[in-house]
Motif scaffolding. Structure first.
Motif, PDB file in Angstrom:
ATOM      1  N   SER A  72       0.814  -1.216   0.000  1.00 35.24           N
ATOM      2  CA  SER A  72       0.000   0.000   0.000  1.00 35.24           C
ATOM      3  C   SER A  72       0.847   1.265   0.000  1.00 35.24           C
ATOM      4  O   SER A  72       0.496   2.252  -0.629  1.00 35.24           O
ATOM      5  CB  SER A  72      -0.899   0.024   1.240  1.00 35.24           C
ATOM      6  OG  SER A  72      -1.751  -1.069   1.245  1.00 35.24           O
ATOM      7  N   TRP A  73       1.946   1.210   0.752  1.00 37.97           N
ATOM      8  CA  TRP A  73       2.655   2.458   1.019  1.00 37.97           C
ATOM      9  C   TRP A  73       3.918   2.675   0.202  1.00 37.97           C
ATOM     10  O   TRP A  73       4.389   3.795   0.066  1.00 37.97           O
ATOM     11  CB  TRP A  73       3.027   2.528   2.514  1.00 37.97           C
ATOM     12  CG  TRP A  73       1.830   2.594   3.403  1.00 37.97           C
ATOM     13  CD1 TRP A  73       1.255   1.557   4.074  1.00 37.97           C
ATOM     14  CD2 TRP A  73       1.035   3.747   3.695  1.00 37.97           C
ATOM     15  NE1 TRP A  73       0.154   1.985   4.764  1.00 37.97           N
ATOM     16  CE2 TRP A  73      -0.013   3.334   4.556  1.00 37.97           C
ATOM     17  CE3 TRP A  73       1.092   5.085   3.310  1.00 37.97           C
ATOM     18  CZ2 TRP A  73      -0.978   4.209   5.035  1.00 37.97           C
ATOM     19  CZ3 TRP A  73       0.127   5.961   3.792  1.00 37.97           C
ATOM     20  CH2 TRP A  73      -0.891   5.515   4.651  1.00 37.97           C
ATOM     21  N   VAL A  74       4.487   1.606  -0.326  1.00 37.03           N
ATOM     22  CA  VAL A  74       5.823   1.729  -0.917  1.00 37.03           C
ATOM     23  C   VAL A  74       5.866   1.346  -2.401  1.00 37.03           C
ATOM     24  O   VAL A  74       6.647   1.919  -3.160  1.00 37.03           O
ATOM     25  CB  VAL A  74       6.813   0.843  -0.102  1.00 37.03           C
ATOM     26  CG1 VAL A  74       8.121   0.669  -0.819  1.00 37.03           C
ATOM     27  CG2 VAL A  74       7.032   1.461   1.282  1.00 37.03           C
ATOM     28  N   ALA A  75       5.018   0.397  -2.815  1.00 37.79           N
ATOM     29  CA  ALA A  75       5.056  -0.076  -4.208  1.00 37.79           C
ATOM     30  C   ALA A  75       4.806   1.070  -5.176  1.00 37.79           C
ATOM     31  O   ALA A  75       3.940   1.922  -4.938  1.00 37.79           O
ATOM     32  CB  ALA A  75       4.027  -1.180  -4.406  1.00 37.79           C
ATOM     33  N   THR A 128      17.998   3.636   5.970  1.00 40.85           N
ATOM     34  CA  THR A 128      16.909   4.557   5.633  1.00 40.85           C
ATOM     35  C   THR A 128      16.837   4.711   4.121  1.00 40.85           C
ATOM     36  O   THR A 128      17.873   4.891   3.466  1.00 40.85           O
ATOM     37  CB  THR A 128      17.150   5.946   6.263  1.00 40.85           C
ATOM     38  OG1 THR A 128      17.272   5.803   7.676  1.00 40.85           O
ATOM     39  CG2 THR A 128      16.004   6.891   5.954  1.00 40.85           C
ATOM     40  N   PHE A 129      15.630   4.624   3.574  1.00 36.08           N
ATOM     41  CA  PHE A 129      15.399   4.849   2.145  1.00 36.08           C
ATOM     42  C   PHE A 129      14.527   6.089   2.015  1.00 36.08           C
ATOM     43  O   PHE A 129      13.411   6.126   2.552  1.00 36.08           O
ATOM     44  CB  PHE A 129      14.663   3.665   1.511  1.00 36.08           C
ATOM     45  CG  PHE A 129      15.377   2.340   1.660  1.00 36.08           C
ATOM     46  CD1 PHE A 129      16.274   1.901   0.689  1.00 36.08           C
ATOM     47  CD2 PHE A 129      15.163   1.544   2.777  1.00 36.08           C
ATOM     48  CE1 PHE A 129      16.933   0.688   0.830  1.00 36.08           C
ATOM     49  CE2 PHE A 129      15.824   0.326   2.913  1.00 36.08           C
ATOM     50  CZ  PHE A 129      16.705  -0.108   1.942  1.00 36.08           C
ATOM     51  N   ASP A 130      15.030   7.109   1.319  1.00 33.18           N
ATOM     52  CA  ASP A 130      14.203   8.267   0.979  1.00 33.18           C
ATOM     53  C   ASP A 130      13.441   7.941  -0.298  1.00 33.18           C
ATOM     54  O   ASP A 130      14.061   7.635  -1.327  1.00 33.18           O
ATOM     55  CB  ASP A 130      15.092   9.501   0.748  1.00 33.18           C
ATOM     56  CG  ASP A 130      15.465  10.180   2.054  1.00 33.18           C
ATOM     57  OD1 ASP A 130      14.925   9.778   3.104  1.00 33.18           O
ATOM     58  OD2 ASP A 130      16.309  11.100   2.018  1.00 33.18           O
ATOM     59  N   LEU A 131      12.121   8.027  -0.223  1.00 34.84           N
ATOM     60  CA  LEU A 131      11.292   7.658  -1.368  1.00 34.84           C
ATOM     61  C   LEU A 131      10.741   8.890  -2.068  1.00 34.84           C
ATOM     62  O   LEU A 131      10.670   9.978  -1.468  1.00 34.84           O
ATOM     63  CB  LEU A 131      10.129   6.765  -0.903  1.00 34.84           C
ATOM     64  CG  LEU A 131      10.526   5.505  -0.132  1.00 34.84           C
ATOM     65  CD1 LEU A 131       9.276   4.784   0.383  1.00 34.84           C
ATOM     66  CD2 LEU A 131      11.361   4.563  -0.989  1.00 34.84           C
ATOM     67  N   SER A 132      10.337   8.711  -3.307  1.00 35.14           N
ATOM     68  CA  SER A 132       9.733   9.813  -4.057  1.00 35.14           C
ATOM     69  C   SER A 132       8.435  10.249  -3.380  1.00 35.14           C
ATOM     70  O   SER A 132       7.755   9.442  -2.729  1.00 35.14           O
ATOM     71  CB  SER A 132       9.448   9.367  -5.493  1.00 35.14           C
ATOM     72  OG  SER A 132       8.613   8.219  -5.489  1.00 35.14           O
ATOM     73  N   ALA A 133       8.106  11.516  -3.552  1.00 39.01           N
ATOM     74  CA  ALA A 133       6.890  12.049  -2.923  1.00 39.01           C
ATOM     75  C   ALA A 133       5.654  11.370  -3.499  1.00 39.01           C
ATOM     76  O   ALA A 133       5.586  11.053  -4.685  1.00 39.01           O
ATOM     77  CB  ALA A 133       6.817  13.550  -3.163  1.00 39.01           C
ATOM     78  N   SER A 134       4.704  11.102  -2.605  1.00 41.94           N
ATOM     79  CA  SER A 134       3.433  10.522  -3.029  1.00 41.94           C
ATOM     80  C   SER A 134       2.380  11.054  -2.076  1.00 41.94           C
ATOM     81  O   SER A 134       2.577  11.091  -0.864  1.00 41.94           O
ATOM     82  CB  SER A 134       3.516   8.991  -2.952  1.00 41.94           C
ATOM     83  OG  SER A 134       2.333   8.426  -3.442  1.00 41.94           O
ATOM     84  N   ALA A 135       1.261  11.452  -2.647  1.00 40.31           N
ATOM     85  CA  ALA A 135       0.249  12.153  -1.862  1.00 40.31           C
ATOM     86  C   ALA A 135      -0.069  11.464  -0.552  1.00 40.31           C
ATOM     87  O   ALA A 135      -0.422  10.282  -0.529  1.00 40.31           O
ATOM     88  CB  ALA A 135      -1.031  12.277  -2.700  1.00 40.31           C
ATOM     89  N   ALA A 136       0.088  12.204   0.533  1.00 33.92           N
ATOM     90  CA  ALA A 136      -0.301  11.767   1.884  1.00 33.92           C
ATOM     91  C   ALA A 136       0.443  10.519   2.364  1.00 33.92           C
ATOM     92  O   ALA A 136       0.019   9.878   3.322  1.00 33.92           O
ATOM     93  CB  ALA A 136      -1.808  11.533   1.950  1.00 33.92           C
ATOM     94  N   LYS A 137       1.545  10.193   1.693  1.00 35.46           N
ATOM     95  CA  LYS A 137       2.310   9.026   2.146  1.00 35.46           C
ATOM     96  C   LYS A 137       3.638   9.465   2.737  1.00 35.46           C
ATOM     97  O   LYS A 137       4.293  10.351   2.189  1.00 35.46           O
ATOM     98  CB  LYS A 137       2.554   8.057   0.978  1.00 35.46           C
ATOM     99  CG  LYS A 137       1.288   7.372   0.492  1.00 35.46           C
ATOM    100  CD  LYS A 137       1.592   6.366  -0.609  1.00 35.46           C
ATOM    101  CE  LYS A 137       0.312   5.674  -1.063  1.00 35.46           C
ATOM    102  NZ  LYS A 137       0.545   4.729  -2.174  1.00 35.46           N
TER     103      LYS A 137
END
Length: 309
Positions: free
Chosen positions: A16-19, A102-111
């Motif tokens: 839900s949160w990372v894929a 720590t993995f910095d992920l791309s921005a995604s709405a409200a995540k």
DNA sequence: GGTCCGTCCTGTGGGC
DNA sequence: TGCCCACAGGACGGAC
């Protein structure tokens, strides 16, 4: 500790949160958590940066995330070991005491923008592995349609919750072994996802002693054992699915499943539930076995002839 | 090739 | 109170 149902809850949370998100930056705070990555720290970071996590797949207690952008195809593989956690958090959240990666992920709405790997005992870890075809041509694991598996997990058998788990093959392989049933259950090459706790619980459920030689198992015995494993894991999964916060993909051995009712594990000296229901007195015993503890009921899990301790 | 054991780790709890 | 030691266990490498 995370057992198979907990790992499945983590998989669903990550789905839900990372894929679908890109890995922008990677920070390895403790290189021991990537010691199984053969090409070293610099390669781990360089390979991951700029790739996109396509999916989250699980086989047994192994999780992997197929990556887009790695030539030849590869996956980020994670094993939680005994104390590992994969957390999805905002970058403003305080670092956990045992934060390892720590993995910095791309921005995604409200995540939240970070995926964190936290591990107290460092029995878990992460690595990058090439994807290879599955030996049976079926999807690699839960959450995947692709018939591939990371090379580093290719020796891991399917678990009993896997639709492609082959009970006939499992039975045949058990029969040719010269070992005890509990040793076989803990062998990830035979069946994956079974740890010490679920091995004892399934053996109690199936009314089988842990030292029973595998070459004495008849097909109904194997079916009974697999049914017991499936039942226990389904039950834990159903219970555990509600014990996690919606936002945080949280594996915490102190919460959730340890409140589940256990019939054997950790109940040394306590009355066997099944025997009590039948009006008999029998106390659960603890034996040292394989450098671990084995809990069993002397009345309903009789020591077999030719027991293989 | 199959089987089994030691090792890696850290927090906790008991004993002194 | 503080120190030491045993214990917990998943997976892997190496010994047999």
């Amino acid at each position: 500790m995370p057992e198979l149902p907990e790992v499945e809850v983590v998989r669903r949370g990550l789905q839900s949160w990372v894929a679908g998100r890109k890995i922008n930056e990677v920070y390895v705070h403790d290189a021991r958590s990537i010691r199984r990555h053969q090409d070293g720290l610099a390669d781990f970071i360089a390979t991951l940066q700029g790739t996109t996590i396509i999916d989250i797949v699980r086989r047994g207690k192994f999780l992997w995330m197929p990556l887009d952008g790695v030539p030849g195809g590869a996956a980020l593989v994670a094993h939680l070991g005994m104390s590992g956690q994969l957390l999805v958090e905002d970058s403003t959240a305080a670092n956990e005491k045992h934060l390892k990666i720590t993995f910095d992920l791309s921005a995604s709405a409200a995540k939240p923008e970070q995926l964190r790997f936290v591990d107290q005992r460092i029995f878990g870890g992460m690595l990058i592995a090439p994807l290879v075809p599955t030996t049976d041509g079926a999807p690699g694991g839960q959450g995947s349609q692709a018939a591939t598996v990371p090379q580093a997990a290719s020796h891991i058998a399917r678990d009993v919750l896997d639709l492609n788990f082959d009970i006939e093959s499992f039975h045949r392989r058990l029969r040719i072994r010269r070992t005890s049933i509990k040793r076989a259950m803990l062998d990830q090459g035979l069946v994956s996802g079974v740890g010490n706790i679920y091995a004892d619980e399934a053996l109690w459920e199936a009314q089988m002693h842990y030292a029973r030689p595998t070459d004495t198992l008849r097909r109904p015995d194997t079916v009974r054992l697999v049914d017991a494993l499936s039942t226990i894991m389904d039950r834990a999964l159903a219970a555990g699915g509600t014990s996690f916060d919606q936002l945080y993909v949280n594996v915490n051995g102190a919460s959730g499943y340890f409140s589940r009712s256990l019939n054997a594990y950790g109940r040394n000296g306590q009355q066997c539930h099944r025997c009590a229901d039948e009006g008999k007195l029998s106390l659960i015993r603890r034996d040292a076995f394989m450098g671990r503890s084995s809990y069993w009921c002397p009345a309903c899990q009789r020591v077999p002839r030719n027991a293989r301790f």
